[in-house]
Design an enzyme around this catalytic site. Structure first.
Site, PDB file in Angstrom:
ATOM      1  N   GLU A 258       1.257  -0.680   0.246  1.00 57.42           N
ATOM      2  CA  GLU A 258      -0.028  -0.011  -0.011  1.00 57.42           C
ATOM      3  C   GLU A 258       0.815   1.277   0.235  1.00 57.42           C
ATOM      4  O   GLU A 258       1.090   1.816   1.281  1.00 57.42           O
ATOM      5  CB  GLU A 258      -0.920   0.258   1.040  1.00 57.42           C
ATOM      6  N   CYS A 292      -1.074   9.055   2.671  1.00 59.45           N
ATOM      7  CA  CYS A 292      -1.644   8.134   1.606  1.00 59.45           C
ATOM      8  C   CYS A 292      -2.421   8.730   0.068  1.00 59.45           C
ATOM      9  O   CYS A 292      -1.985   9.216  -0.978  1.00 59.45           O
ATOM     10  CB  CYS A 292      -1.217   7.137   1.335  1.00 59.45           C
TER      11      CYS A 292
END
Length: 488
Positions: A258, A292
């Site tokens: 991720e 993110c």
């Protein structure tokens, strides 16, 4: 066990590391925990070294591995529920120490932990039985039992910008799947992860099922290269992912990444700005830009540019910047001096490339100590420019313009990342058309996402694999078929 007081919170073991269910003496180098709000040293800790990595691997691959894997799903749920409940009971303390060591405001952590971390692990706990249930199928050769088995020893590598949420989306699902987990947390997560370790002890997580090493890159490299590790799950950057691929490819160990993002907020012409700003402002500025899925690119039509930028400028200027321990603070400092310099560098290069600063752009007056930077909004950002395509991981937002709907979607995809996106509109058909065509792991409509109760993850340079939801638990399993022939 020696304890120290940090902003009124009792923190265990500055010289210890949590390995396999208990504290051991750390043998690595010392590291100063520096407050991003003041730049001052809070305390010194001893980092895990080679010995602690070895002990964690031995514990994860020892007798505890089989006993945890062979325990019933119901028993794993019971243990993990105790663990999560213990963490929830300490949310206020965890928010305080996270503010001290990583600069995340306590107001931000209160929301993130309640709706992010707690929401994610409650979803995982509730769905574990169904996600791991065996399935009987039929074939020309006989009945087939399809079973999900634990993937094995997991190394979970976590960033500093959301350790409890990552625990909820990565570590808890792996434990529920029956995998022993070695957490390689960020060096900037020393305090918060020590409190998490205390919660694991209080919850009686079995020996060998969980270790927490807040170490440097060398610890991660030692763990990922070990043949006893079956799966490496990373939340981090592309450079770290490439290193993990180099370390694991020889033994074909599984990986799950991720990674970062350059997420667009696409504002269509019919979207009411007062509604847009409610989720766009926190979605673009939360965590001082160290998120993110951050909405770091705002896409507006050429005809609506000035109206939108004026509204954004006012919103950006009204954000309260300050000490992370102040409940009124909405934007705290970035995590360290390197992050501050990276932020400043992106802004200066963007200006040199013709971008115009609309709001922010400097260190805030009166906050010269620590690592503060104003939330910065820039327009006239050229397509293909560094600021339009590369992740800053700091409080910097770019505004870009599009000509029409097709051009907007092309612009939304004009990056090597593909983690998240938001579309603002009152037209459901347009929203669904955009969601179908943007190459990204998640799309939110009129809000900021993704949600951590459904599977999320990246495409393109944002990684592979999915976290959260039943699929997030299944990510840590291997499928096995058992075929029954005649006589049974």
């Amino acid at each position: 066990m020696r304890y120290v007081d940090v902003a009124g919170v009792r923190v265990p073991g500055p010289g210890s590391v949590f390995v396999g269910g208990d504290w051991v003496t750390a043998t690595g180098p010392t590291r100063r925990v520096v407050s991003p709000s003041t730049g001052e040293v809070v305390l010194e800790v001893v980092l895990p070294g080679e010995d602690e990595a070895r002990l964690a691997l031995e514990g994860a691959d020892g007798p505890g591995r089989d006993s945890w894997a062979r325990s019933s799903v119901a028993e794993r749920v019971k243990v993990c529920r105790r663990f999560c409940t213990a963490i929830e009971e300490r949310f206020p303390e965890l928010g305080v120490v996270w503010a001290v060591e990583a600069g995340m405001p306590v107001a931000y952590s209160a929301i993130l932990h309640k709706f992010g971390a707690a929401g994610a692990w409650k979803s995982a706990l509730d769905s574990a039985e169904a996600a791991l249930r065996e399935d009987v199928r039929h074939s020309p050769l006989g009945d087939v039992l399809v079973r999900r088995e634990p993937a094995g020893v997991v190394v979970a590598i976590m960033a500093y910008n959301g350790p409890l949420v990552t625990l909820a989306t990565k570590v808890i699902p792996a434990l529920l799947a029956g995998c022993p987990v070695i957490v390689k947390a960020a060096p900037e997560s020393q305090l918060i992860m020590r409190l998490v370790a205390e919660c694991a002890i209080a919850a009686e997580v079995p020996a060998g099922a969980l270790s927490i090493l807040c170490g440097e890159v060398d610890v991660a490299e030692r763990l990922t290269a070990d043949p006893r590790v079956d799966l490496v799950s990373l939340t981090g950057g592309q450079v770290a992912a490439q290193r993990i691929l180099d370390a694991t490819r020889g033994r074909f160990a599984r990986t799950h990444f991720e990674l970062g993002g350059k997420s667009p907020a696409l504002i269509l012409d019919d979207a009411p700005l007062d509604q847009v700003l409610k989720s766009l402002v926190p979605g673009a500025t939360g965590g001082a830009g160290q998120v993110c899925a951050l909405l770091s690119r705002i896409l507006v039509s050429e005809q609506r540019h000035d109206e939108v930028v004026d509204a954004l400028r006012i919103a950006w200027q009204n954000l309260k910047i300050g000490d992370s321990l102040d409940p009124a603070t909405r934007v705290g400092p970035v995590v360290n001096d390197a992050a501050l310099k990276r932020t400043e560098g992106f802004i200066e290069r963007a200006k040199a490339n013709g971008a115009r600063v609309v709001a922010g752009g400097h260190r805030p007056p009166g906050l010269e100590a620590g690592f503060f930077h104003e939330p910065t909004l820039l327009t006239d950002v050229a397509r293909g420019a560094e600021l339009a395509r590369e992740e800053v991981f700091g409080p910097v937002t770019a505004v870009l313009t599009y000509r029409d709907f097709d051009d907007a979607l092309a612009l939304a995809d004009d990056t090597g990342f593909g983690l998240a996106a938001t579309v603002y509109t009152t037209d459901r058909d347009a929203a669904m058309a955009a969601a179908a065509r943007i190459t990204t792991g998640s799309v939110a409509i009129n809000t900021f996402g993704p949600t951590v109760t459904a599977p999320f993850g990246g495409r393109k340079g944002s990684g592979w694999g999915r976290e959260s939801g039943p699929e997030g638990i299944q990510e840590f399993t291997e499928l096995k078929q058992i075929l029954f022939g005649p006589g049974l």
